[in-house]
Scaffold this motif. Structure first.
Motif, PDB file in Angstrom:
ATOM      1  N   THR A 112       0.686  -1.245  -0.072  1.00  0.00           N
ATOM      2  CA  THR A 112       0.065   0.007  -0.137  1.00  0.00           C
ATOM      3  C   THR A 112       0.822   1.178  -0.023  1.00  0.00           C
ATOM      4  O   THR A 112       0.252   2.212  -0.481  1.00  0.00           O
ATOM      5  N   ALA A 113       1.990   1.205   0.776  1.00  0.00           N
ATOM      6  CA  ALA A 113       2.931   2.530   0.760  1.00  0.00           C
ATOM      7  C   ALA A 113       3.402   2.834  -0.668  1.00  0.00           C
ATOM      8  O   ALA A 113       3.456   4.153  -0.669  1.00  0.00           O
ATOM      9  N   ALA A 165       2.138   9.200   4.796  1.00  0.00           N
ATOM     10  CA  ALA A 165       1.657  10.078   5.868  1.00  0.00           C
ATOM     11  C   ALA A 165       0.269   9.982   5.976  1.00  0.00           C
ATOM     12  O   ALA A 165      -0.244   9.789   7.260  1.00  0.00           O
ATOM     13  N   ALA A 166      -0.622   9.970   4.864  1.00  0.00           N
ATOM     14  CA  ALA A 166      -1.866   9.470   4.905  1.00  0.00           C
ATOM     15  C   ALA A 166      -2.410   8.264   5.360  1.00  0.00           C
ATOM     16  O   ALA A 166      -3.495   8.156   6.052  1.00  0.00           O
ATOM     17  N   GLY A 205       0.564  13.603  13.939  1.00  0.00           N
ATOM     18  CA  GLY A 205       1.561  14.310  13.183  1.00  0.00           C
ATOM     19  C   GLY A 205       2.958  13.818  13.399  1.00  0.00           C
ATOM     20  O   GLY A 205       3.464  13.633  12.060  1.00  0.00           O
ATOM     21  N   LEU A 206       3.374  13.219  14.408  1.00  0.00           N
ATOM     22  CA  LEU A 206       4.787  12.804  14.585  1.00  0.00           C
ATOM     23  C   LEU A 206       4.764  11.437  14.088  1.00  0.00           C
ATOM     24  O   LEU A 206       5.601  10.868  13.241  1.00  0.00           O
ATOM     25  N   GLN A 222       6.513   8.917   6.986  1.00  0.00           N
ATOM     26  CA  GLN A 222       6.670   9.578   5.588  1.00  0.00           C
ATOM     27  C   GLN A 222       8.249   9.447   5.285  1.00  0.00           C
ATOM     28  O   GLN A 222       8.784   9.254   4.203  1.00  0.00           O
ATOM     29  N   LYS A 223       9.253   9.770   6.471  1.00  0.00           N
ATOM     30  CA  LYS A 223      10.543   9.743   6.265  1.00  0.00           C
ATOM     31  C   LYS A 223      11.146   8.474   6.038  1.00  0.00           C
ATOM     32  O   LYS A 223      12.285   8.075   5.631  1.00  0.00           O
ATOM     33  N   ARG A 224      10.497   7.183   6.689  1.00  0.00           N
ATOM     34  CA  ARG A 224      11.109   5.858   6.856  1.00  0.00           C
ATOM     35  C   ARG A 224      10.910   5.149   5.448  1.00  0.00           C
ATOM     36  O   ARG A 224      10.042   5.329   4.796  1.00  0.00           O
TER      37      ARG A 224
END
Length: 289
Positions: A125-126, A133-134, A278-279, A285-287
């Motif tokens: 899915t990612a 992030a969504a 948010g965190l 998102q960054k991983r």
């Protein structure tokens, strides 16, 4: 975003643990209510025999502000004066303040939040969405839906328990019950989003489960006490951390909440919910998944 929310809710509805936890929750709540009934009857009998006024029983001792000081572990005790009618509100408050319901929802939240990562399904899915992030936001929405449903399901169990175990279905003062129910629901939703984000960030369902259980047991109060002592030594004066945390609010919310009590609970829930979501979204998102 809407499709991702639908996907997460669909996955939640087809998660076996969601229903297993509800079944176990039902059995445990009925058991605690039976124990509470026996304790209530014993207290009422003793009060009648002694012919004295009994002090209202509560899970912990109220402080001067009228709020209650949370204790370690879980305590499920009816806040009903012996001899008075036990209401659904009384049963609800006894279990919710002890974070008894939060424990069951937390177990599902952590299992659900980490299932797609441990199975590797998240990689499918990612790679198909514009913003990963969504996915965290959609997961948080699904967790909140389950939390709201579980609390409403819990209220229904307490209504049945009140009618069967105490002989009469009495809801309690709606002017107190409804604000209390709304504030506790918001706090529980925020708490579950925090656990959801924690599971996403540390990528370990086992460690998240341990931390979630410890938070429900209120063992974090030891850390809060140490931090308060340190801040006092640094000249910060009297600092009260526990009353500004989610678990602290859950345990200390007055049974007759004022507008400021409800507002404070909602603001605390909103703050923790936004920060945690948010965190979690930022880290995911960054991983590299």
């Amino acid at each position: 975003m809407l499709n991702m929310i639908k996907m997460e809710i669909y996955r939640m509805l087809h998660t076996r643990s969601a229903y297993v936890i509800l079944i176990v929750l039902t059995g445990c709540v009925l058991f605690t209510n039976i124990m509470s009934r026996d304790e209530y009857r014993a207290d009422t009998r003793k009060a009648a025999e002694a012919s004295v006024d009994m002090v209202q029983v509560s899970p912990s001792s109220p402080d001067e502000s009228g709020e209650e000081t949370p204790n370690l572990g879980m305590t499920v005790t009816l806040p009903t004066t012996p001899g008075e009618q036990v209401t659904v509100f009384d049963l609800f408050a006894a279990n919710i303040q002890g974070r008894f319901i939060a424990l069951f929802i937390a177990i599902f939240t952590i299992l659900f939040s980490g299932a797609d990562m441990s199975s590797g399904y998240v990689k499918n899915t990612a790679g198909q969405v514009r913003s990963r992030a969504a996915l965290v936001a959609a997961k948080a929405v699904a967790v909140m839906v389950y939390t709201v449903f579980t609390i409403l399901f819990f209220v229904a169990i307490e209504a049945i328990s009140d009618a069967l175990l105490f002989g009469t279905l009495a809801w309690g003062d709606p002017g107190e019950f409804l604000p209390y129910l709304g504030a506790q629901t918001a706090l529980h939703c925020a708490f579950m989003v925090v656990l959801c984000a924690l599971t996403v960030i540390i990528r370990s369902s086992v460690l998240s489960m341990v931390l979630g259980v410890l938070l429900c047991q209120n063992l974090a109060i030891i850390l809060y006490g140490g931090a308060e002592t340190l801040l006092r030594r640094m000249g910060a004066g009297d600092v009260d951390i526990i009353s500004h945390t989610i678990t602290g609010k859950i345990a200390m919310l007055p049974l007759s909440p004022s507008a400021s009590d409800v507002t404070g609970a909602l603001l605390t829930a909103a703050l923790f919910l936004v920060l945690a979501a948010g965190l979690g979204a930022l880290v995911f998102q960054k991983r590299d998944v």
